[in-house]
Motif scaffolding. Structure first.
Motif, short mmCIF file in Angstrom:
data_model
loop_
_atom_site.label_atom_id
_atom_site.label_comp_id
_atom_site.label_asym_id
_atom_site.label_seq_id
_atom_site.Cartn_x
_atom_site.Cartn_y
_atom_site.Cartn_z
N THR A 56 4.80 -8.50 -3.92
CA THR A 56 5.76 -9.06 -2.97
C THR A 56 6.48 -10.25 -3.61
OG1 THR A 56 4.37 -8.40 -1.12
CG2 THR A 56 6.06 -10.06 -0.69
N THR A 57 7.80 -10.25 -3.50
CA THR A 57 8.59 -11.28 -4.16
C THR A 57 9.34 -12.15 -3.16
OG1 THR A 57 10.47 -9.78 -4.39
CG2 THR A 57 8.91 -9.87 -6.22
N THR A 58 9.56 -13.41 -3.54
CA THR A 58 10.42 -14.31 -2.78
C THR A 58 11.28 -15.09 -3.77
OG1 THR A 58 8.74 -16.05 -2.76
CG2 THR A 58 8.81 -14.59 -0.86
N TYR A 59 12.47 -15.45 -3.31
CA TYR A 59 13.44 -16.13 -4.17
C TYR A 59 14.05 -17.33 -3.46
CZ TYR A 59 13.28 -11.82 -6.90
OH TYR A 59 12.87 -10.76 -7.65
N ALA A 60 14.41 -18.32 -4.25
CA ALA A 60 15.23 -19.41 -3.73
C ALA A 60 16.60 -18.85 -3.38
CB ALA A 60 15.35 -20.51 -4.77
N ASP A 61 17.21 -19.41 -2.34
CA ASP A 61 18.52 -18.91 -1.91
C ASP A 61 19.54 -18.98 -3.05
OD1 ASP A 61 18.40 -20.23 1.51
OD2 ASP A 61 17.60 -18.38 0.62
N SER A 62 19.41 -19.97 -3.89
CA SER A 62 20.40 -20.19 -4.96
C SER A 62 20.38 -19.10 -6.03
CB SER A 62 20.18 -21.55 -5.61
OG SER A 62 18.87 -21.63 -6.15
N VAL A 63 19.31 -18.31 -6.09
CA VAL A 63 19.22 -17.29 -7.15
C VAL A 63 19.14 -15.87 -6.60
CG1 VAL A 63 18.05 -18.97 -8.63
CG2 VAL A 63 16.69 -17.27 -7.39
N LYS A 64 19.09 -15.73 -5.29
CA LYS A 64 19.00 -14.39 -4.69
C LYS A 64 20.16 -13.51 -5.14
CE LYS A 64 16.39 -15.37 -0.46
NZ LYS A 64 16.46 -15.51 1.01
N GLY A 65 19.82 -12.29 -5.52
CA GLY A 65 20.85 -11.36 -5.96
C GLY A 65 21.21 -11.49 -7.43
N ARG A 66 20.75 -12.56 -8.07
CA ARG A 66 21.06 -12.75 -9.50
C ARG A 66 19.81 -12.71 -10.37
NH1 ARG A 66 22.94 -17.49 -11.22
NH2 ARG A 66 21.96 -18.73 -9.57
N PHE A 67 18.68 -13.18 -9.85
CA PHE A 67 17.43 -13.23 -10.61
C PHE A 67 16.45 -12.20 -10.06
CE2 PHE A 67 17.52 -18.00 -11.99
CZ PHE A 67 18.81 -17.83 -12.50
N SER A 68 15.59 -11.71 -10.95
CA SER A 68 14.57 -10.74 -10.55
C SER A 68 13.25 -11.10 -11.23
CB SER A 68 14.99 -9.33 -10.92
OG SER A 68 13.98 -8.40 -10.57
N ILE A 69 12.20 -11.28 -10.43
CA ILE A 69 10.88 -11.60 -10.97
C ILE A 69 10.02 -10.35 -10.98
CG2 ILE A 69 9.95 -12.27 -8.70
CD1 ILE A 69 8.37 -14.48 -10.14
N SER A 70 9.21 -10.22 -12.01
CA SER A 70 8.30 -9.08 -12.09
C SER A 70 7.08 -9.49 -12.92
CB SER A 70 8.99 -7.86 -12.70
OG SER A 70 9.45 -8.15 -14.02
N ARG A 71 6.05 -8.65 -12.84
CA ARG A 71 4.87 -8.89 -13.66
C ARG A 71 4.37 -7.54 -14.17
NH1 ARG A 71 0.91 -11.76 -9.35
NH2 ARG A 71 -0.55 -11.91 -11.12
N ASN A 72 3.70 -7.53 -15.29
CA ASN A 72 3.29 -6.26 -15.86
C ASN A 72 2.05 -5.73 -15.13
OD1 ASN A 72 1.39 -7.97 -16.89
ND2 ASN A 72 1.40 -7.06 -18.94
N ASN A 73 1.65 -4.54 -15.49
CA ASN A 73 0.61 -3.83 -14.73
C ASN A 73 -0.72 -4.57 -14.69
OD1 ASN A 73 2.31 -1.75 -14.02
ND2 ASN A 73 1.71 -0.43 -15.72
N ASP A 74 -1.05 -5.27 -15.77
CA ASP A 74 -2.34 -5.97 -15.75
C ASP A 74 -2.25 -7.31 -15.04
OD1 ASP A 74 -2.38 -7.16 -19.24
OD2 ASP A 74 -1.25 -7.83 -17.49
N GLY A 75 -1.02 -7.66 -14.62
CA GLY A 75 -0.84 -8.87 -13.81
C GLY A 75 -0.85 -10.16 -14.58
N ASN A 76 -0.93 -10.09 -15.89
CA ASN A 76 -1.08 -11.31 -16.68
C ASN A 76 0.18 -11.75 -17.42
OD1 ASN A 76 -3.73 -11.65 -15.91
ND2 ASN A 76 -4.53 -10.52 -17.66
N THR A 77 1.23 -10.96 -17.33
CA THR A 77 2.49 -11.33 -17.96
C THR A 77 3.57 -11.33 -16.90
OG1 THR A 77 1.80 -10.34 -20.05
CG2 THR A 77 4.14 -10.82 -19.78
N LEU A 78 4.34 -12.39 -16.89
CA LEU A 78 5.37 -12.61 -15.88
C LEU A 78 6.74 -12.61 -16.54
CD1 LEU A 78 5.80 -13.47 -12.85
CD2 LEU A 78 5.83 -15.82 -13.71
N TYR A 79 7.73 -12.10 -15.81
CA TYR A 79 9.09 -12.05 -16.32
C TYR A 79 10.06 -12.62 -15.29
CZ TYR A 79 6.85 -8.58 -19.32
OH TYR A 79 6.01 -7.95 -20.19
#
Length: 121
Positions: A56-79
């Motif tokens: 589940t993701t949440t974003y600051a209003d200032s970056v919504k629609g421009r930034f995308s957060i994700s993490r890899n399958n093992d959950g230990n790397t963030l992008y």
């Protein structure tokens, strides 16, 4: 030793893109939240985006629609994929990992050392 190491920052022109990465090591981060914060000198650190263990993701209003957060399958790397960058996005970006409660191996909050993002106009 628990570490969060960010990479991918740099200088980019307005309208450009960057992808930040945060490699976690030394513990299992998969049960907790991971997030990106940013800070401009003289200002408070602000939350940019976060992702739960379930994706589940949440974003600051200032970056919504421009930034995308994700993490890899093992959950230990963030992008953080950052598109349509603006000069106002210029800041040091920090990776954060936190877990509190019974689902966690132990309660923790960790920060990376930060990576500079500079957007020129």
């Amino acid at each position: 030793q628990v570490q969060l190491v960010e990479s991918g920052g740099g200088l980019v022109q307005s309208g450009g893109s960057l992808r930040l990465s945060c490699a976690g090591s030394g513990t299992d981060f998969s049960a907790g939240f991971m997030a990106w914060y940013r800070q401009v000198p003289g200002n408070q650190r602000e939350s940019v985006a976060e992702i739960s263990s379930r994706g589940t993701t949440t974003y600051a209003d200032s970056v919504k629609g421009r930034f995308s957060i994700s993490r890899n399958n093992d959950g230990n790397t963030l992008y953080l994929q950052m598109n349509s960058l603006k000069p106002d996005d210029t800041a040091v970006y920090f990776c954060n990992a936190r877990c509190h409660g019974s689902r966690c191996p132990y309660d923790y909050t960790y920060w990376g050392q930060g990576t500079q993002v500079t957007v020129s106009s």
